[in-house]
Enzyme design. Sequence first.
Site, PDB file in Angstrom:
ATOM      1  N   LYS A 166      -2.694   1.209  -3.067  1.00  0.00           N
ATOM      2  CA  LYS A 166      -1.473   0.521  -2.697  1.00  0.00           C
ATOM      3  C   LYS A 166      -1.228  -0.658  -3.646  1.00  0.00           C
ATOM      4  CE  LYS A 166      -0.297   3.185   0.593  1.00  0.00           C
ATOM      5  NZ  LYS A 166       0.909   4.015   0.443  1.00  0.00           N
ATOM      6  N   ASP A 194       0.350   3.902  -5.989  1.00  0.00           N
ATOM      7  CA  ASP A 194       1.539   4.036  -5.137  1.00  0.00           C
ATOM      8  C   ASP A 194       2.165   2.670  -4.900  1.00  0.00           C
ATOM      9  OD1 ASP A 194       3.482   4.722  -3.334  1.00  0.00           O
ATOM     10  OD2 ASP A 194       2.098   5.130  -1.687  1.00  0.00           O
ATOM     11  N   GLU A 219       3.285   6.786  -8.326  1.00  0.00           N
ATOM     12  CA  GLU A 219       4.061   7.250  -7.171  1.00  0.00           C
ATOM     13  C   GLU A 219       5.136   6.248  -6.770  1.00  0.00           C
ATOM     14  OE1 GLU A 219       3.343   8.097  -2.432  1.00  0.00           O
ATOM     15  OE2 GLU A 219       1.788   8.739  -3.847  1.00  0.00           O
ATOM     16  N   ASP A 242       8.091  10.126  -3.228  1.00  0.00           N
ATOM     17  CA  ASP A 242       7.718  10.129  -1.815  1.00  0.00           C
ATOM     18  C   ASP A 242       8.934   9.802  -0.967  1.00  0.00           C
ATOM     19  OD1 ASP A 242       6.729   9.727   0.731  1.00  0.00           O
ATOM     20  OD2 ASP A 242       5.129   8.379   0.157  1.00  0.00           O
ATOM     21  N   LYS A 266       6.581  14.235   4.268  1.00  0.00           N
ATOM     22  CA  LYS A 266       6.267  13.577   5.528  1.00  0.00           C
ATOM     23  C   LYS A 266       7.040  14.266   6.659  1.00  0.00           C
ATOM     24  CE  LYS A 266       4.948   8.960   3.969  1.00  0.00           C
ATOM     25  NZ  LYS A 266       4.607   9.255   2.573  1.00  0.00           N
TER      26      LYS A 266
END
Length: 374
Positions: A166, A194, A219, A242, A266
């Site tokens: 992250k 990400d 990402e 994403d 997702k």
Amino acid sequence: MDAISKIEVFQVDLPLKEGRYAWAKGKFVDVFDCTLVRLTTESGVSGVGEVTPLGPFYLPAYGPGAREGIKHLAPVVLGADPTQMEVLNAAMDEALMGHSYCKSPIDIACWDIFGKLTKQPVCNLLGGCFNQTIPLYRAISQESPEQMAAKVKGYRSEGYRKFQLKVGGDAALDVARTRAVAAELQPGDTLVADANRGWLAEEAVRIVKQLHDLNIYVEQPCNTYEECLKVRQRTPHPFVLDESIDSIEALLRAHADKAMDAFNLKIGKVGGLTRARQIRDLGARLGYIMTIEDSWGGDVVTAAISHLAASTPTRTLYASTDFNSYVSVSTATGAPQRDNGMMNVSSTTSGLGVQLRADIIGEPVAVYTKSTSQ
């Protein structure tokens, strides 16, 4: 037709085992607001679903909103055939524009019922079981470079070989975080940086240039699709979208623009397993690798993830997420459990293979029947 005759809605808090989950721009969650749904048919067959948003500031979704949306959808769900998911999804879309996350637990519960009625695991109904065992990735919550690098060692000891770092904060600190974690990688490990939309395009271009020598994925660096496309065109790193992939139309646009090498799917973001299967199947035919997951969740979401991932062609499945291992409360029995960085799908039981734990979920916060929704 064995129509849906009752909708029960439950709310459960899911505390994070590690205390806090932090990502781009200083956002964090300590306790997740989980909404569970149980649908029951006229003959007494029940199915369960779940939606657990990643707080109210990750996507346009939040816990109380899910329950209010389900209340609004109840009149079109009651009396519907749970085995005709396309028909029910069309009815829900007519009744409530957007708000896909509110529809997701209802759709998942219908698949659970469908599996029980046909005596088949959901993965069989979603296309067949390609993968009895599913690879997992581990998300590394945003901390100092040293703390994040240390987390990799701990997660690897649990069997994980795929790591999602992250970032999405201060540029210099994000470069340090990425390099510190990359230095801990061993042969066979993979790393995704990400940013969760946390960088401006200009920042992202500078950062990826400083990381040009690392073997990593990048990402969703920026908030908008257009910004991400600018960065994609200026980096040699494999590129993952994403948050931007929320529909078949978004996937087709990204494919036409050559905007990505992989994407994350997702379930809750797209409205449940019915829509997720469509996007998954198109993505597989177009040759993309995918992470099959959700925004967050507990046992029921983890079970739904496992069935969608199990029915994804092996070559196109990058990884999935065992969200139930991140939280300290178990809401259902029979859910997949992590084993050396992998999880198994419940392919020998009908439906999702899970049962809600009455001692944990308590009494429903709402119950809808024909008499209460007229």
